[in-house]
Enzyme design. Structure first.
Site, mmCIF file in Angstrom:
data_model
loop_
_atom_site.group_PDB
_atom_site.id
_atom_site.type_symbol
_atom_site.label_atom_id
_atom_site.label_comp_id
_atom_site.label_asym_id
_atom_site.label_seq_id
_atom_site.Cartn_x
_atom_site.Cartn_y
_atom_site.Cartn_z
ATOM 1 N N TRP A 21 0.845 -1.203 0.000
ATOM 2 C CA TRP A 21 0.000 0.000 0.000
ATOM 3 C C TRP A 21 0.878 1.249 0.000
ATOM 4 O O TRP A 21 0.707 2.159 -0.836
ATOM 5 C CB TRP A 21 -0.935 -0.026 1.210
ATOM 6 C CG TRP A 21 -1.947 1.090 1.253
ATOM 7 C CD1 TRP A 21 -2.294 1.926 0.214
ATOM 8 C CD2 TRP A 21 -2.754 1.480 2.367
ATOM 9 N NE1 TRP A 21 -3.274 2.810 0.624
ATOM 10 C CE2 TRP A 21 -3.573 2.555 1.942
ATOM 11 C CE3 TRP A 21 -2.882 1.026 3.679
ATOM 12 C CZ2 TRP A 21 -4.492 3.180 2.790
ATOM 13 C CZ3 TRP A 21 -3.801 1.648 4.522
ATOM 14 C CH2 TRP A 21 -4.602 2.709 4.081
ATOM 15 N N ASP A 53 1.102 -8.517 -1.580
ATOM 16 C CA ASP A 53 -0.290 -8.068 -1.670
ATOM 17 C C ASP A 53 -0.330 -6.637 -2.205
ATOM 18 O O ASP A 53 0.444 -5.779 -1.777
ATOM 19 C CB ASP A 53 -0.930 -8.101 -0.271
ATOM 20 C CG ASP A 53 -2.356 -7.576 -0.275
ATOM 21 O OD1 ASP A 53 -3.254 -8.324 -0.698
ATOM 22 O OD2 ASP A 53 -2.584 -6.415 0.137
ATOM 23 N N TYR A 58 -4.307 1.307 -4.484
ATOM 24 C CA TYR A 58 -3.080 1.775 -3.835
ATOM 25 C C TYR A 58 -2.297 2.639 -4.815
ATOM 26 O O TYR A 58 -1.674 2.147 -5.749
ATOM 27 C CB TYR A 58 -2.217 0.610 -3.346
ATOM 28 C CG TYR A 58 -2.873 -0.292 -2.321
ATOM 29 C CD1 TYR A 58 -4.020 0.114 -1.624
ATOM 30 C CD2 TYR A 58 -2.357 -1.544 -2.022
ATOM 31 C CE1 TYR A 58 -4.621 -0.712 -0.695
ATOM 32 C CE2 TYR A 58 -2.950 -2.372 -1.082
ATOM 33 C CZ TYR A 58 -4.092 -1.942 -0.426
ATOM 34 O OH TYR A 58 -4.693 -2.762 0.503
ATOM 35 N N GLN A 177 -9.071 -11.333 4.340
ATOM 36 C CA GLN A 177 -8.064 -10.358 4.746
ATOM 37 C C GLN A 177 -8.698 -9.312 5.668
ATOM 38 O O GLN A 177 -9.262 -8.330 5.209
ATOM 39 C CB GLN A 177 -7.432 -9.687 3.506
ATOM 40 C CG GLN A 177 -6.190 -8.896 3.882
ATOM 41 C CD GLN A 177 -5.522 -8.190 2.707
ATOM 42 O OE1 GLN A 177 -5.237 -7.002 2.787
ATOM 43 N NE2 GLN A 177 -5.259 -8.903 1.641
ATOM 44 N N TYR A 204 -4.015 -7.752 7.797
ATOM 45 C CA TYR A 204 -3.326 -6.504 7.424
ATOM 46 C C TYR A 204 -3.142 -5.587 8.634
ATOM 47 O O TYR A 204 -3.759 -5.802 9.683
ATOM 48 C CB TYR A 204 -4.027 -5.784 6.271
ATOM 49 C CG TYR A 204 -5.366 -5.113 6.512
ATOM 50 C CD1 TYR A 204 -5.467 -3.883 7.157
ATOM 51 C CD2 TYR A 204 -6.537 -5.682 6.031
ATOM 52 C CE1 TYR A 204 -6.687 -3.254 7.332
ATOM 53 C CE2 TYR A 204 -7.777 -5.060 6.213
ATOM 54 C CZ TYR A 204 -7.845 -3.847 6.858
ATOM 55 O OH TYR A 204 -9.064 -3.221 7.026
ATOM 56 N N GLY A 205 -2.234 -4.608 8.473
ATOM 57 C CA GLY A 205 -1.967 -3.681 9.579
ATOM 58 C C GLY A 205 -1.229 -4.357 10.721
ATOM 59 O O GLY A 205 -1.380 -3.969 11.890
ATOM 60 N N SER A 206 -0.395 -5.340 10.418
ATOM 61 C CA SER A 206 0.257 -6.151 11.468
ATOM 62 C C SER A 206 1.150 -5.319 12.381
ATOM 63 O O SER A 206 1.389 -5.690 13.527
ATOM 64 C CB SER A 206 1.081 -7.268 10.837
ATOM 65 O OG SER A 206 0.308 -7.980 9.912
ATOM 66 N N LYS A 215 9.364 2.551 16.830
ATOM 67 C CA LYS A 215 10.340 3.561 16.384
ATOM 68 C C LYS A 215 9.989 4.989 16.799
ATOM 69 O O LYS A 215 10.849 5.860 16.744
ATOM 70 C CB LYS A 215 10.497 3.501 14.866
ATOM 71 C CG LYS A 215 9.286 3.928 14.064
ATOM 72 C CD LYS A 215 9.608 3.781 12.585
ATOM 73 C CE LYS A 215 8.376 3.922 11.730
ATOM 74 N NZ LYS A 215 8.662 3.610 10.337
HETATM 75 N N1 LIG Z 1 -7.653 -5.166 2.722
HETATM 76 C C1 LIG Z 1 -7.576 -3.934 3.154
HETATM 77 O O1 LIG Z 1 -8.580 -3.211 3.263
HETATM 78 C C2 LIG Z 1 -6.233 -3.400 3.542
HETATM 79 C C3 LIG Z 1 -6.114 -2.237 4.310
HETATM 80 C C4 LIG Z 1 -4.850 -1.811 4.674
HETATM 81 C C5 LIG Z 1 -3.745 -2.518 4.274
HETATM 82 N N2 LIG Z 1 -3.869 -3.648 3.504
HETATM 83 C C6 LIG Z 1 -2.696 -4.431 3.048
HETATM 84 O O2 LIG Z 1 -1.964 -4.841 4.187
HETATM 85 C C7 LIG Z 1 -0.609 -4.372 4.087
HETATM 86 C C8 LIG Z 1 -0.049 -4.124 5.477
HETATM 87 O O3 LIG Z 1 -0.759 -3.096 6.138
HETATM 88 P P1 LIG Z 1 -0.205 -1.594 6.195
HETATM 89 O O4 LIG Z 1 0.911 -1.448 5.245
HETATM 90 O O5 LIG Z 1 -1.383 -0.712 6.028
HETATM 91 O O6 LIG Z 1 0.251 -1.460 7.713
HETATM 92 P P2 LIG Z 1 1.467 -2.127 8.531
HETATM 93 O O7 LIG Z 1 1.963 -3.314 7.843
HETATM 94 O O8 LIG Z 1 0.997 -2.254 9.909
HETATM 95 O O9 LIG Z 1 2.564 -0.955 8.525
HETATM 96 C C9 LIG Z 1 3.356 -0.745 7.408
HETATM 97 C C10 LIG Z 1 4.225 0.509 7.600
HETATM 98 O O10 LIG Z 1 5.018 0.406 8.789
HETATM 99 C C11 LIG Z 1 6.322 0.963 8.566
HETATM 100 N N3 LIG Z 1 7.274 -0.168 8.750
HETATM 101 C C12 LIG Z 1 7.261 -1.381 8.137
HETATM 102 N N4 LIG Z 1 8.270 -2.158 8.551
HETATM 103 C C13 LIG Z 1 8.952 -1.443 9.468
HETATM 104 C C14 LIG Z 1 10.089 -1.707 10.257
HETATM 105 N N5 LIG Z 1 10.728 -2.885 10.194
HETATM 106 N N6 LIG Z 1 10.518 -0.727 11.110
HETATM 107 C C15 LIG Z 1 9.887 0.459 11.181
HETATM 108 N N7 LIG Z 1 8.804 0.766 10.447
HETATM 109 C C16 LIG Z 1 8.328 -0.170 9.598
HETATM 110 C C17 LIG Z 1 6.336 1.487 7.128
HETATM 111 O O11 LIG Z 1 5.901 2.857 7.079
HETATM 112 P P3 LIG Z 1 6.858 4.097 7.415
HETATM 113 O O12 LIG Z 1 8.197 3.787 6.866
HETATM 114 O O13 LIG Z 1 6.181 5.248 6.793
HETATM 115 O O14 LIG Z 1 6.847 4.204 8.918
HETATM 116 C C18 LIG Z 1 5.240 0.647 6.467
HETATM 117 O O15 LIG Z 1 4.675 1.241 5.352
HETATM 118 C C19 LIG Z 1 -0.719 -3.154 3.167
HETATM 119 O O16 LIG Z 1 0.517 -2.774 2.622
HETATM 120 C C20 LIG Z 1 -1.719 -3.663 2.161
HETATM 121 O O17 LIG Z 1 -1.096 -4.545 1.237
HETATM 122 C C21 LIG Z 1 -5.101 -4.096 3.161
#
Ligand SMILES: NC(=O)c1ccc[n+]([C@@H]2O[C@H](COP(=O)([O-])OP(=O)(O)OC[C@H]3O[C@@H](n4cnc5c(N)ncnc54)[C@H](OP(=O)(O)O)[C@@H]3O)[C@@H](O)[C@H]2O)c1
Length: 338
Positions: A21, A53, A58, A177, A204-206, A215
């Site tokens: 995303w 994914d 996105y 999901q 998602y949003g793990s 951080k």
């Molecule tokens: N089905 C749905 O409705 C839906 C909704 C949301 C998401 N999703 C999917 O789920 C995926 C995961 O969710 P998400 O990306 O929204 O949230 P997330 O996985 O909880 O957080 C991702 C963000 O955390 C930061 N990050 C990642 N790894 C890190 C690390 N090792 N250390 C420090 N910061 C780190 C990065 O942003 P920064 O570098 O900006 O901090 C990254 O973009 C999405 O990419 C998408 O593919 C699906």
């Protein structure tokens, strides 16, 4: 890296999956450098992650385009998940629409295949329920696409139990999901409901959009339109912000014992639940991808899991966290097509 079967699809996926995303940039996540985005995905694949994914919305197609570029020369080694329903008003369009009608899905898939530069999608997911289209009609399109070999498995996202059950009446669903993390546990009942019926979970949003990486020393301020001011906003507001800080202290102790970054503890907490198939973690850089993938190399002990759960209950007061998506009844009709 640990692997599990995605539902009953026969597709084996890594416990950590990479989300794209943020790689779409735009108001939700700010701008990215394309080279770095592709390198981030390559880093994920090189560190054992085999599922990526994405979705048409996105970055209004940009994320799918970047994923397509990252897959060149690696397509057969990667499980490619994208979505339908929530999409663009037209190819190259700038308006988001939610279209679950048969004909619309049939053209959406072609647009995604073009952006992804491939001729098949491994997991095709209904992104959000479409209030106006009976789920039977959307499912008829997905079942047809599976027969045609354009998709290998069908998934749904942000569904409730009634809608999931209705979709399952129309064809095999291998994955759902939902949002799921230490900060958003409200979907546990539907995850369990699906798992009992052979539906896998790609959560998602793990990382709670990054806050569970530990951080942030201070509460960050994000620009208007940022995902962390919208879907993930409660994590950066009181009372959750202070409670998250307290939870991170507990996660940090466990991380130190394993000599790993805190985020890996949060990811492995999700994966400790039996109904989980894979935890999706979004990335922006190759370093983040490598760090997150390494969570697949170790597991929490039962004792550590209990410690986190006890601290969680004390800090957040017990019960499930977050708001559930609820839908105004399932719209169904018999959808027939020659
Ligand atoms: N089905 C749905 O409705 C839906 C909704 C949301 C998401 N999703 C999917 O789920 C995926 C995961 O969710 P998400 O990306 O929204 O949230 P997330 O996985 O909880 O957080 C991702 C963000 O955390 C930061 N990050 C990642 N790894 C890190 C690390 N090792 N250390 C420090 N910061 C780190 C990065 O942003 P920064 O570098 O900006 O901090 C990254 O973009 C999405 O990419 C998408 O593919 C699906």
């Amino acid at each position: 890296m640990r692997f599990k079967e995605l539902g009953k699809s026969g597709i084996k996926v890594s416990a950590i999956a990479v989300g794209s995303w943020a790689l779409g940039g735009g108001p939700a996540w700010g701008d990215n450098d394309e080279k770095q985005s592709i390198a981030a995905l390559h880093s994920a694949f090189d560190h054992g992650i085999n599922l990526v994914d994405t979705a048409p919305t996105y970055g209004l197609g940009l994320s799918e385009t970047i994923v397509g570029k990252a897959l060149q020369g690696r397509r057969d080694k990667v499980v490619l998940a994208t979505k339908c329903g929530l999409g663009l008003d037209k190819p190259g369009g700038t308006q988001r629409v939610n279209r679950g009608e048969y004909e619309s899905i049939m053209s959406q898939v072609e647009e995604s295949l073009t952006r992804l530069n491939t001729d098949y999608i491994d997991l095709y997911q209904i992104h959000w329920p479409d209030y106006l289209t009976p789920v039977d009609e959307t499912m008829a399109a997905l079942v047809k696409l599976k027969e045609q070999g354009k998709i290998r498995a069908i998934g749904v996202s942000n569904f409730d139990e009634a809608l999931l059950a209705a979709a399952m009446d129309c064809g095999q669903i291998d994955c759902q999901q939902p949002q799921y993390s230490l900060l958003h546990t409200v979907n546990e009942p539907i995850m369990e409901f699906g798992a009992q019926r052979g539906v896998g979970v790609l959560s998602y949003g793990s990382l709670g959009s990054g806050v569970l990486s530990g951080k942030y020393k201070e509460k960050p301020v994000f620009p208007q339109g940022d995902a962390r001011n919208a879907m993930y906003a409660p994590f950066f507001q009181e009372p959750m912000w202070t409670k998250i800080t307290q939870l991170l202290d507990v996660l940090r102790q466990i991380a130190q014992a394993h000599e790993v970054p805190v985020g890996q503890v949060a990811i492995n907490w999700s994966l400790k639940h039996p109904y989980m198939t894979a935890a999706l973690v979004g990335v922006r850089t190759p370093e983040q991808a490598a760090q997150n993938a390494a969570a697949g190399d170790w597991e929490l002990t039962d004792e550590e899991f209990d410690t986190i759960n006890a601290a969680h209950a004390k800090i957040f007061g017990g019960g499930l966290l977050g708001k559930r998506a609820t839908w105004p009844g399932v719209r169904r009709k018999k959808f027939k097509r020659d």
